[in-house]
Enzyme design. Structure first.
Site, PDB file in Angstrom:
ATOM      1  CB  CYS A  82      -0.892   0.043   1.235  1.00  8.53           C
ATOM      2  SG  CYS A  82      -2.253  -1.128   1.204  1.00  8.53           S
ATOM      3  CG  HIS A  83       1.946   2.452   3.488  1.00 10.39           C
ATOM      4  ND1 HIS A  83       1.004   3.445   3.599  1.00 10.39           N
ATOM      5  CD2 HIS A  83       1.583   1.490   4.369  1.00 10.39           C
ATOM      6  CE1 HIS A  83       0.104   3.094   4.525  1.00 10.39           C
ATOM      7  NE2 HIS A  83       0.438   1.910   4.989  1.00 10.39           N
ATOM      8  CB  CYS A 117      -1.808  -0.863   9.146  1.00  7.41           C
ATOM      9  SG  CYS A 117      -1.970   0.631   8.160  1.00  7.41           S
ATOM     10  CB  CYS A 180       7.088  17.158  32.588  1.00  5.25           C
ATOM     11  SG  CYS A 180       6.018  15.718  32.722  1.00  5.25           S
ATOM     12  CB  CYS A 183      13.188  18.429  34.798  1.00  7.58           C
ATOM     13  SG  CYS A 183      13.658  17.596  36.320  1.00  7.58           S
ATOM     14  NE  ARG A 221      14.458   9.553  28.851  1.00  5.71           N
ATOM     15  CZ  ARG A 221      14.403   9.746  30.172  1.00  5.71           C
ATOM     16  NH1 ARG A 221      13.476   9.104  30.901  1.00  5.71           N
ATOM     17  NH2 ARG A 221      15.231  10.557  30.771  1.00  5.71           N
ATOM     18  CB  CYS A 225       9.966  10.949  32.953  1.00  7.75           C
ATOM     19  SG  CYS A 225      11.290  11.764  32.045  1.00  7.75           S
TER      20      CYS A 225
END
Lengths: 264, 157, 105
Positions: A82-83, A117, A180, A183, A221, A225
Site C-alpha cells: 500500500c505504502h 493497519c 515535567c 526539569c 521514556r 520519567c
C-alpha cells in the site's frame, strides 16, 4: 542504586521552587529561539554515535523494520503493497503524529497506526507495545521522515488531547512532587548529577538509550520519567501517554525528526 | 621507543602470588591504593603467560567522559608493520574494575593488515583500561587510557 | 537476529580495508536482576570470526564486558576476489552469519 537516584532527585526537588514563587515564566509554548533537540545536551561521543549511520545501534531496528515493511507475514499483504516500496508514500508522515483518527475520533500515534493497519488491512494481530517488531516498524516509519520538522494539528478533535497532555506536563506528581515542566522548562541546560537536563523533546524517538541498551519508545521514556519522580507510571500506549506525546510534539514543533536518536 | 620499561611492580606482585589460584587473588590481597587491581594483572597472565610486559607500542583511545558505562567506544591499536615476519598476534582489552577483568581478546595476524580494532565496552565506573598486544616475536606490550563514567540524574529501578 | 556489515565492494590488490560488523544481541551479563529481584541469566556471544575465502583473518573472544549489540571495526588486506564471512557464536553454540562479496582489481 535506587537510594542514590532518590537522593539526587530530592536535592534537586529541594532547590526547585514552583514557578509562581520563583517568578520563572511558564514558557508554554517553549519559544522557538531557545528550542533545542536532546542531542544538544549529549556528550560529543554520544552525539557522534547518533550521527553515524552505520554504528548507531538504532539502525539494527531500522533494518529489521524495513525487512518487516517489505515482507508480508504469513501470506498477508505487506506494508509496502500500500505504502510503496521503500515506504515512499510515508515520507514526512511521521512528523504529523500523533493525530486524531477520523473514523474513531481517537488519538493515534505511529505505533497505534501500525497496529490499526495490521488489524484492518493485514488480518494480523496487533504487536505488543514495546516489542522489537513494533519498535522496528515504528522506527523505520519515523526514520522515513528524518529531517522533517515536527508539525502536529492540535485543533478540533485533537484539542482535548492536547489539553490533557499539557495538564500532565505541568502537574506535580510522585513522591518527589515534581512536574515535567520543572526539569524541562525551568532547569534545562543545568546539571543534575552527571547529566545536563534536556528540554524533554521526543523528536528522536524511538531512540536507542545507553541506559536501556536497546531501542525504546517515547512512552517507555515517559514511564522512566514518572518512575524517576516516584510517580505511578501509566501503561505504554495509554491515552494519557498519547496525549503527552501530542503535547510534546506541539511543544517540539519545528525540530527535525531524528529517529533513530541515541540518548544517554 | 619512548617507554620501553618493564612493569616491575606488576611482575614482582605476580611472582609473590605464584601458586595461588586466580579466583583467590582478589580476596587474598587488598587492592593496592594506587596500583592496578590484581585481577587485571592475573587476567593478563592468564591470557599471555609469564612474558615481560613492556610499556609502549600500544595505544588505547577512550573518551574523557562517558555519560553511561553501558557502552563506551574504544579503539585499540599497536605499532606494527603487520607483515608475515613482524605482526601482532593478539590484543586484549583488560579492565581493573569490571566484575570480569577480561573484556575481549582479538586475534590478528599478518592478514589483518592493520593492528587497529574498535568496539564498545561496558565500564563499571571510572577506571584506566589497559590493552596488551602480543607480537609475532612473543614480546608483550601494554598501553592504557582512562575514562570518567558519570552518574545519571535519575536512576530507575 | 539483525546483522549489519560495512565493507567495500571493490578494493585494489594489497589494499588494507576496514570492515565493520554489528549484531543485535543483548549481551546479558548475568549480573543484572529483573523487576522481581531474580538474577537474569548470562546470555552472551563469546566468539566472532571473519573468514576471507575460508581463511581466518580476524577473530575475537567476547566476554560480558562487551556492550550490548556488539560492534567491531577491524581490517584486512585485500588479496583476491572472494567472500568475506562474518560469524558470531554464543555461549550455547548457536551462531549467526553474514557474507559480503569483495572484488579485488
Amino acid at each position: 542504586m535506587i537510594r542514590a537516584g532518590l537522593i539526587a532527585c530530592l536535592v534537586f526537588a529541594a532547590c526547585s521552587a514552583p514557578p509562581e514563587e520563583a517568578g520563572t515564566p511558564v514558557r508554554d509554548p517553549l519559544p522557538d529561539d531557545i528550542k533545542r533537540s536532546g542531542t544538544a545536551f549529549l556528550q560529543p561521543d554520544t552525539r557522534a554515535l547518533q550521527a553515524d549511520d552505520f554504528a548507531n545501534p538504532g539502525f539494527l531496528w531500522i533494518d529489521r523494520g524495513e525487512k518487516l515493511f517489505r515482507a508480508g507475514v504469513d501470506g498477508s499483504k505487506a506494508c509496502a503493497a500500500c505504502h510503496g516500496e521503500d515506504g515512499a508514500d510515508l515520507v514526512g508522515a511521521a512528523a504529523h503524529y500523533p493525530q486524531v483518527d477520523a473514523a474513531s475520533g481517537e488519538l493515534v500515534n505511529i505505533e497505534g497506526r501500525i497496529n490499526q493497519c495490521r488489524e484492518q488491512h493485514q488480518s494480523l494481530p496487533p504487536l505488543d507495545y514495546e516489542s522489537d517488531d513494533l519498535l522496528a516498524l515504528t522506527a523505520y516509519v519515523s526514520h522515513l521522515s528524518r529531517g522533517e520538522p515536527v508539525s502536529v494539528d492540535v485543533s478540533g478533535p485533537a484539542a482535548r488531547y492536547y489539553e490533557m497532555g499539557r495538564d500532565y506536563f505541568f502537574t506535580r506528581r510522585g513522591q518527589l512532587n515534581l512536574a515535567c515542566s520543572q526539569c524541562h522548562n525551568e532547569h534545562w541546560g543545568e546539571k543534575l548529577r552527571g547529566d545536563t537536563i534536556s528540554q524533554g523533546h521526543g523528536n528522536a524517538f524511538p531512540a536507542y538509550r545507553l541506559e536501556w541498551q536497546t531501542l525504546g519508545s517515547l512512552h517507555r521514556r515517559l514511564n522512566d520519567c514518572d518512575e524517576g519522580v516516584r510517580a505511578e507510571p501509566m501503561p505504554l500506549g495509554s491515552d494519557t501517554y498519547k496525549a503527552v506525546e501530542l503535547y510534546l510534539a506541539k511543544r517540539a514543533e519545528g525540530l527535525p525528526i531524528e529517529t533513530p536518536g541515541v540518548r544517554r | 621507543m619512548k617507554n620501553d620499561r618493564t612493569d616491575e611492580l606488576t611482575l614482582s606482585r605476580r611472582l609473590a602470588l605464584t601458586g595461588l589460584g586466580a579466583g583467590m587473588l582478589s580476596s587474598a590481597l587488598p587492592f593496592a591504593a594506587l596500583g592496578e587491581p590484581e585481577d587485571a594483572d592475573a587476567a593478563i597472565r592468564d591470557i599471555f603467560g609469564d612474558g615481560r610486559l613492556n610499556e609502549g607500542k600500544v595505544t588505547v583511545k577512550l573518551p574523557p567522559i562517558a555519560e553511561n558505562g553501558n557502552s563506551v567506544a574504544i579503539t585499540v591499536s599497536a605499532d606494527s608493520p603487520m607483515t608475515e615476519e613482524n605482526h601482532v598476534r593478539r590484543m586484549a582489552i583488560i579492565s581493573p574494575r569490571n566484575p570480569i577483568a577480561e573484556i575481549a581478546v582479538f586475534e590478528l595476524g599478518p592478514r589483518a593488515g592493520k593492528a587497529e580494532v574498535s568496539t564498545r565496552i561496558r565500564m563499571a565506573g571510572t577506571q584506566r583500561i589497559r590493552a596488551v598486544a602480543e607480537m609475532s616475536d612473543g614480546s608483550l606490550w601494554v598501553g592504557s587510557a582512562s575514562t570518567v563514567v558519570t552518574l545519571a540524574a535519575c536512576v530507575i529501578g | 537476529m539483525t546483522i549489519r556489515i560495512s565493507a567495500p565492494d571493490t578494493a585494489s590488490k594489497g589494499e588494507v580495508i576496514e570492515l565493520k560488523a554489528m549484531i543485535q544481541h543483548k549481551m546479558e551479563t548475568g549480573y543484572r536482576r529483573d523487576s522481581r529481584g531474580d538474577v537474569v541469566a548470562r546470555d552472551v556471544i563469546t566468539r566472532f570470526e571473519c573468514r576471507y575465502n575460508g581463511e581466518l583473518v580476524f577473530a575475537s573472544d567476547f566476554h560480558p564486558g562487551i556492550a550490548a549489540n556488539p560492534f567491531l571495526s577491524f581490517h584486512t588486506r585485500a588479496t583476491e576476489s572472494g567472500t568475506l564471512d562474518f560469524t558470531w557464536t554464543d555461549q550455547d553454540g548457536q551462531s549467526w552469519s553474514e557474507t559480503h562479496e569483495l572484488t579485488v582489481e
